[in-house]
Design an enzyme around this catalytic site. Structure first.
Site, PDB file in Angstrom:
ATOM      1  CB  CYS A 149      -0.995  -0.025   1.149  1.00  0.00           C
ATOM      2  SG  CYS A 149      -0.272   0.109   2.814  1.00  0.00           S
ATOM      3  CG  HIS A 204      -4.592   0.004   3.526  1.00  0.00           C
ATOM      4  ND1 HIS A 204      -3.737  -0.855   2.865  1.00  0.00           N
ATOM      5  CD2 HIS A 204      -5.548   0.347   2.632  1.00  0.00           C
ATOM      6  CE1 HIS A 204      -4.174  -1.028   1.632  1.00  0.00           C
ATOM      7  NE2 HIS A 204      -5.261  -0.313   1.463  1.00  0.00           N
ATOM      8  CG  HIS A 216      -6.681   0.399  -1.853  1.00  0.00           C
ATOM      9  ND1 HIS A 216      -6.794  -0.510  -0.832  1.00  0.00           N
ATOM     10  CD2 HIS A 216      -7.844   0.293  -2.558  1.00  0.00           C
ATOM     11  CE1 HIS A 216      -7.962  -1.130  -0.904  1.00  0.00           C
ATOM     12  NE2 HIS A 216      -8.629  -0.656  -1.944  1.00  0.00           N
TER      13      HIS A 216
END
Length: 248
Positions: A149, A204, A216
């Protein structure tokens, strides 16, 4: 807007509807919608009947079509990115890429000059990020051969002269300006914290593309760069904030 042409060469997307600049929101990258006509349709990992089945889509379900590959459509359904066979899909395309590009150019030309530069960079960031949809998730990855991420956001922003650390927490705490959820604009970084994963500030990060959606490098379980909604239960529960790097 020239980055729109890059989609045809990418695994997961062939178009991005730049027409959404009208409302400064961007829908998930797609080329059309499809209604499933089979009793249940297999979503396969690759565009082949011999490829592994990821999940099944019930009859009558409408899904977003992200790309065409021979006799197959690429779609995202129930957290899986995979291929469905054209024979069992009633397909309806959206606005053609050339029309979208032309309309986007006319919209930008009518914008206030002081807004053009920042808006153009934000759009280019989103276009670049979405061009990597379908790239596999790789823990520690920070290149088009595989992203995690923070490696994904770090790589995308590096193309525009921004240096970010390879951690979600570092990006949240040390970069950009905090913005509220209802003031987010495309290109902003969005952050989440799952306490079962980390005790740090964020676990994240993704890039907001407008319309309540963000792109993402999802996770090792999902396995790809994907578009998700901030309203999805997981992301709504663990959302912790947004940061804006492009301010002028």
């Amino acid at each position: 807007m020239g980055l729109l042409k890059r989609y045809a060469a990418k695994v997961a997307v062939t178009a991005f509807a730049s027409v959404m600049l009208l409302t400064t929101t961007v829908a998930a990258a797609k080329i059309g919608d499809g209604v499933i006509t089979a009793s249940s349709l297999r979503v396969r990992e690759q565009a082949s009947t011999s490829s592994a089945t990821l999940t099944l889509i019930p009859n009558g379900t409408t899904v977003e079509i992200l790309a065409e590959e021979g006799d197959w459509y690429l779609t995202s359904y129930s957290g899986f990115l995979g291929y469905i066979h054209k024979d069992y899909v009633d397909y309806e395309p959206v606005i053609a890429i050339d029309e979208a590009a032309e309309l986007a150019v006319s919209i930008v030309s009518d914008s206030a000059p002081e807004e053009d530069a920042a808006q153009s960079v934000k759009q280019d960031i989103v276009d670049t990020a979405c061009s990597y949809i379908g790239v596999r998730y790789v823990y520690g990855g920070a290149s088009p051969s595989g992203f995690d991420c923070s490696g994904f956001t770090m790589y995308v922003y590096k193309q525009f002269g921004y240096s970010l650390p390879h951690t979600a927490t570092g990006q949240l705490l040390n970069h950009g300006t905090s913005v509220s959820k209802d003031e987010m604009q495309m290109g902003d970084l969005v952050f989440f914290r799952d306490p079962s994963i980390t005790s740090k500030a964020a676990s994240h990060v993704g890039i907001y593309i407008g319309g309540g959606k963000f792109v993402h490098a999802s996770s090792s379980s999902t396995g790809y760069v994907v578009v998700s909604s901030l309203s999805d239960q997981y992301f709504a529960n663990y959302y912790v904030g947004a940061r804006r790097l492009v301010t002028a």
